[in-house]
Design an enzyme around this catalytic site. Structure first.
Site, short mmCIF file in Angstrom:
data_model
loop_
_atom_site.label_atom_id
_atom_site.label_comp_id
_atom_site.label_asym_id
_atom_site.label_seq_id
_atom_site.Cartn_x
_atom_site.Cartn_y
_atom_site.Cartn_z
N ASP A 103 2.13 3.16 3.19
CA ASP A 103 1.00 4.16 2.59
C ASP A 103 1.74 5.30 1.99
O ASP A 103 1.12 5.80 0.98
CB ASP A 103 0.17 4.70 3.83
CG ASP A 103 -1.17 5.31 3.38
OD1 ASP A 103 -1.45 5.13 2.33
OD2 ASP A 103 -1.77 5.70 4.34
N HIS A 163 -9.85 2.26 0.23
CA HIS A 163 -9.41 3.06 1.40
C HIS A 163 -10.65 3.07 2.18
O HIS A 163 -11.88 3.59 1.87
CB HIS A 163 -9.01 4.51 0.91
CG HIS A 163 -7.67 4.47 0.62
ND1 HIS A 163 -7.08 3.97 -0.48
CD2 HIS A 163 -6.71 5.01 1.15
CE1 HIS A 163 -5.74 4.05 -0.58
NE2 HIS A 163 -5.46 4.86 0.41
N GLU A 191 -11.15 5.38 6.97
CA GLU A 191 -9.90 5.83 7.30
C GLU A 191 -10.49 7.07 8.27
O GLU A 191 -10.13 8.12 7.83
CB GLU A 191 -8.91 6.18 6.19
CG GLU A 191 -7.67 6.47 6.92
CD GLU A 191 -6.69 6.97 5.61
OE1 GLU A 191 -7.00 7.24 4.63
OE2 GLU A 191 -5.51 7.19 6.04
N GLN A 230 -9.59 9.59 -5.13
CA GLN A 230 -9.19 10.36 -3.86
C GLN A 230 -10.38 11.19 -3.28
O GLN A 230 -10.51 11.32 -2.18
CB GLN A 230 -8.04 11.09 -4.02
CG GLN A 230 -7.39 11.79 -2.69
CD GLN A 230 -7.06 11.22 -1.56
OE1 GLN A 230 -5.88 10.80 -1.56
NE2 GLN A 230 -8.18 11.03 -0.43
N HIS A 282 1.17 5.52 -2.19
CA HIS A 282 0.82 6.31 -3.27
C HIS A 282 1.91 6.89 -4.02
O HIS A 282 2.57 7.65 -3.52
CB HIS A 282 -0.02 7.38 -2.53
CG HIS A 282 -1.38 6.85 -1.44
ND1 HIS A 282 -2.51 7.27 -2.23
CD2 HIS A 282 -1.46 6.26 -0.56
CE1 HIS A 282 -3.52 6.55 -1.36
NE2 HIS A 282 -2.72 6.12 -0.29
N HIS A 284 0.73 -1.17 0.00
CA HIS A 284 0.11 -0.04 -0.15
C HIS A 284 0.92 1.25 -0.03
O HIS A 284 1.43 1.51 0.91
CB HIS A 284 -0.98 0.11 1.21
CG HIS A 284 -1.95 1.10 1.12
ND1 HIS A 284 -3.34 0.69 1.34
CD2 HIS A 284 -1.78 2.42 1.06
CE1 HIS A 284 -4.03 1.85 1.34
NE2 HIS A 284 -2.94 2.96 1.05
N1 17E Z 1 -5.40 9.32 0.48
C1 17E Z 1 -6.06 9.05 1.83
O1 17E Z 1 -7.15 8.93 1.26
N2 17E Z 1 -5.66 8.30 2.70
C2 17E Z 1 -4.33 8.12 2.88
N3 17E Z 1 -3.72 7.74 4.04
C3 17E Z 1 -3.25 8.66 1.86
C4 17E Z 1 -3.69 9.25 0.93
C5 17E Z 1 -1.86 8.71 2.09
FE FE2 Z 2 -3.40 5.00 1.33
#
Ligand code: 17E
Ligand code: FE2
Length: 411
Positions: free
Chosen positions: A307, A208, A211, A150, A57, A55
């Site tokens: 990440d 995702h 989070e 995103q 980006h 994982h």
């Molecule tokens: N974008 C997101 O939504 N969550 C993350 N942890 C990262 C990017 C790194």
């Molecule tokens: Fe991520």
């Protein structure tokens, strides 16, 4: 080529490894060198399958502070900072940063990466660039690409269309971001859309998922249910799942049954989520890392990722899997002897299941000869002393090497 005295995956006894035509041909105690065969004595050092970054980006890598630093340290300010950097993206900029990041990973024994790439960009600049540069980097790494929305699928103009375009361009994995969608209804619809897109195109999924410290964020139950009903099962991965840290125990008790039935994988990102989560707390502050210990004990597959590598969400990183394992064990309180000894699995075999690498991954006769050597006798010692990867061998070829530092105390 004969590698002698390898301690494969913490084995008590050492073995010799013969490599021919880029594959492991024989693995046994005391193989006799053949006439003219090149020999390398590993001196009882630890040998593992290559490390895997499940994982990351890569589109955002190496951009921290450009054009602005994330001052609050929240996920949401990170997304705002990134939106500003996204406006300046061009293909060469993306490729240059990805090359540098993947080479850093290669120097630390990482040979496989799964990268999320933001597709909430009408031009898909980063996605096109990464699909090109991954071909160029094939001799040092295999890179799986996730279509990662995103700014949302339902909450971003033409979000669904951009996901479909990403499939046409050749992504391997479908992403989603249910906790970021404007409403709970959008969140559910985004998961339904993403799961159907994956099923229709025979692709993997990596979401995702939740989070956030909000214990009402319930993307996971929807994702696991669709994974089960559509038969996607272990093709699906739930990344982050920070909200599970905050769910009530009663809810988790009920949820576990579904998680086991669904067979989905998990990826926790301990470095980044201890940094990003808990930001709305005073004291005590939550750490926001998902329930790795309980999931593992229930037989559910969990891997660890970084990440980020120096980007709007996380201002550090060196392209190594060591620190995420090290912190991961601390924050999840998995510090028993066996837990520590076997913790390399979070970034090798468990991560291989996430990426669906199948039988071709791993140290056994017939497989491509890909492995790493660490300057330690087992992974306990390697992790504790932060041992370097002295050799990274890929399909029989040495692609990276490190001389261990020689430290001396002079008095
Ligand atoms: N974008 C997101 O939504 N969550 C993350 N942890 C990262 C990017 C790194
Ligand atoms: Fe991520």
């Amino acid at each position: 080529m004969l590698y002698q005295n390898a301690r494969i995956e913490n084995a008590k006894e050492t073995q010799d490894i013969r490599v021919e035509n880029g594959c492991f041909s024989e693995i046994a105690a005391s193989l006799v060198p053949r006439e003219g065969e090149e020999v390398c004595d590993l001196g009882g050092r630890l040998v593992l399958p290559p490390f895997i970054e499940p994982h990351i980006h890569l589109d955002a890598t190496l951009t921290a502070g450009d054009p602005v630093w994330n001052m609050s340290g929240t996920l949401f300010e990170g997304i705002e900072c990134w939106a500003k950097r996204k406006d300046k993206l061009n293909a060469e900029d993306v490729k240059d940063r990805v090359r540098r990041a993947v080479r850093l990973y290669a120097s630390n024994g990482v040979q496989y990466l799964r990268t999320h790439v933001d597709v909430t960009d009408p031009e898909l600049v980063a996605l096109r660039a990464i699909l090109e540069v991954r071909e160029e980097l094939r001799n040092i790494a295999d890179i799986q690409v996730v279509a990662f929305p995103q700014e949302g699928i339902l909450s971003f103009p033409n979000g669904k269309g951009l996901m479909e375009e990403a499939v046409r361009l050749g992504v391997d994995v479908i992403g989603a971001i249910p906790h970021f969608e404007f409403t709970r209804e959008y969140s559910v619809e985004s998961l339904n859309f993403a799961c159907e897109l994956a099923a229709k195109n025979g692709l993997l999924m990596d979401v995702h998922c939740d989070e956030t410290d909000d214990d009402q964020s319930r993307g996971l139950e929807t994702l696991a249910t669709r994974a089960l009903e559509l038969g996607l099962k272990d093709k699906v991965t739930a990344s982050h799942t920070c909200a599970m840290h905050s769910y009530s125990n009663a809810y988790v008790l009920k949820l576990m049954r579904l998680l086991k039935m669904s067979e989905i994988n998990f990826v926790a990102n301990p470095l980044v989520n201890t940094h990003l989560e808990g930001r709305a707390d005073t004291y005590p502050k939550r750490r926001g890392v998902t329930r790795v210990k309980e999931l593992t004990e229930a037989g559910i597959n969990v891997a660890f990722g970084n990440d980020d590598l120096f980007d709007p969400w996380y201002p550090m990183g060196c392209g190594s899997m060591r620190d995420t394992v090290y912190l991961g064990l601390h924050v999840t309180q998995m510090m028993g002897y066996e837990d520590i000894l076997n913790s390399y699995r979070f970034v090798t075999t468990n991560a291989a299941k996430v990426l669906h690498l199948g039988e071709a991954y791993g140290i056994k006769a017939g497989n491509p000869a890909s492995f790493v050597v660490m300057d330690a006798k087992d992974y306990y010692e390697a992790l504790s002393y932060n041992a370097p990867v002295t050799l990274s061998v890929r399909k029989g070829e040495v692609i990276a090497c490190t001389e261990p530092a020689r430290k001396q105390v002079l008095k």
